[in-house]
Design a protein around this motif. Sequence first.
Motif, mmCIF file in Angstrom:
data_model
loop_
_atom_site.group_PDB
_atom_site.id
_atom_site.type_symbol
_atom_site.label_atom_id
_atom_site.label_comp_id
_atom_site.label_asym_id
_atom_site.label_seq_id
_atom_site.Cartn_x
_atom_site.Cartn_y
_atom_site.Cartn_z
ATOM 1 N N UNK A 72 0.836 -1.212 0.000
ATOM 2 C CA UNK A 72 0.000 0.000 0.000
ATOM 3 C C UNK A 72 0.870 1.261 0.000
ATOM 4 N N UNK A 73 1.957 1.237 0.755
ATOM 5 C CA UNK A 73 2.864 2.384 0.791
ATOM 6 C C UNK A 73 3.536 2.585 -0.569
ATOM 7 N N UNK A 74 3.863 1.487 -1.252
ATOM 8 C CA UNK A 74 4.449 1.573 -2.598
ATOM 9 C C UNK A 74 3.467 2.262 -3.544
ATOM 10 N N UNK A 75 2.189 1.934 -3.439
ATOM 11 C CA UNK A 75 1.174 2.569 -4.296
ATOM 12 C C UNK A 75 1.000 4.036 -3.948
ATOM 13 N N UNK A 76 1.142 4.366 -2.672
ATOM 14 C CA UNK A 76 0.968 5.741 -2.215
ATOM 15 C C UNK A 76 2.138 6.639 -2.624
ATOM 16 N N UNK A 77 3.346 6.092 -2.639
ATOM 17 C CA UNK A 77 4.545 6.875 -2.959
ATOM 18 C C UNK A 77 5.439 6.086 -3.909
ATOM 19 N N UNK A 78 4.979 5.872 -5.148
ATOM 20 C CA UNK A 78 5.732 5.001 -6.063
ATOM 21 C C UNK A 78 7.143 5.496 -6.383
ATOM 22 N N UNK A 79 7.318 6.795 -6.494
ATOM 23 C CA UNK A 79 8.652 7.318 -6.817
ATOM 24 C C UNK A 79 9.650 6.986 -5.708
ATOM 25 N N UNK A 80 9.266 7.256 -4.469
ATOM 26 C CA UNK A 80 10.163 6.985 -3.352
ATOM 27 C C UNK A 80 10.347 5.489 -3.134
ATOM 28 N N UNK A 81 9.297 4.725 -3.373
ATOM 29 C CA UNK A 81 9.384 3.269 -3.215
ATOM 30 C C UNK A 81 10.405 2.685 -4.189
ATOM 31 N N UNK A 82 10.387 3.168 -5.435
ATOM 32 C CA UNK A 82 11.315 2.628 -6.431
ATOM 33 C C UNK A 82 12.737 3.136 -6.216
ATOM 34 N N UNK A 83 12.869 4.286 -5.606
ATOM 35 C CA UNK A 83 14.174 4.902 -5.396
ATOM 36 C C UNK A 83 14.851 4.450 -4.099
ATOM 37 N N UNK A 84 14.074 3.953 -3.143
ATOM 38 C CA UNK A 84 14.593 3.638 -1.809
ATOM 39 C C UNK A 84 15.674 2.568 -1.839
ATOM 40 N N UNK A 85 16.705 2.803 -1.074
ATOM 41 C CA UNK A 85 17.782 1.824 -0.914
ATOM 42 C C UNK A 85 17.392 0.771 0.122
ATOM 43 N N UNK A 86 16.477 1.163 1.033
ATOM 44 C CA UNK A 86 16.040 0.271 2.101
ATOM 45 C C UNK A 86 14.620 0.660 2.507
ATOM 46 N N UNK A 87 13.824 -0.338 2.864
ATOM 47 C CA UNK A 87 12.467 -0.103 3.347
ATOM 48 C C UNK A 87 12.361 -0.737 4.728
ATOM 49 N N UNK A 88 11.961 0.077 5.708
ATOM 50 C CA UNK A 88 11.793 -0.400 7.079
ATOM 51 C C UNK A 88 10.339 -0.182 7.462
ATOM 52 N N UNK A 89 9.735 -1.172 8.104
ATOM 53 C CA UNK A 89 8.338 -1.050 8.522
ATOM 54 C C UNK A 89 8.244 -1.284 10.020
ATOM 55 N N UNK A 90 7.408 -0.488 10.668
ATOM 56 C CA UNK A 90 7.193 -0.604 12.105
ATOM 57 C C UNK A 90 5.697 -0.622 12.396
ATOM 58 N N UNK A 91 5.342 -1.380 13.415
ATOM 59 C CA UNK A 91 3.975 -1.380 13.930
ATOM 60 C C UNK A 91 4.000 -0.595 15.233
ATOM 61 N N UNK A 92 3.240 0.489 15.306
ATOM 62 C CA UNK A 92 3.260 1.387 16.461
ATOM 63 C C UNK A 92 1.839 1.844 16.802
#
Length: 168
Positions: A72-92
């Motif tokens: 869902x985050x990839x769909x929301x921010x496709x440019x940053x998702x494709x450019x990211x060197x690392x993706x970190x997810x947290x449940x808070x």
Amino acid sequence: MLTAKRSLVTMVISTVILCSYGFAAAAHSDLISKEEAAVTVLDKERLNSLGIQLNPPTSSNMVITKKQAISLAHKSAPRFASEAKEVVIEYQLMTYPYLTAFSEQALSKNVQLRREGYLNKTPVYIVNFKGIQGTGHAAKGQKVPTYNEFNVVIDAGNGETLFSFTYQ
């Protein structure tokens, strides 16, 4: 003689491991007992200065999975998702009383959000895209800010994108 040395070394290593485990368990219980001690890769001090408070989840109230939240985050921010060197997810659990503008879909799918009008210990996934090249906005004559992280906040109860932000 060699067997005695091995036994002594094994005892010392075992003692160190057990003591380390005890210290780690004590530190972990202290962390859990302090509600404000959410473990995060984000800069909690900076977030607090922006009015965002994170708390550790007290239960697993998530309906969507981490994998779904990342999608869902990839769909929301496709440019940053494709450019990211690392993706970190947290449940808070997120509290953010200064943000009161949400989509109709988000409000209709989250009764607490609709009732309170802001995030109040709301179970969320924060998807952090690291290693990006982002530029913000600035008034004429001001230096344009740059950032290398972009965060998308997803409601863990229903999968709605609540908002996105950057601060570093």
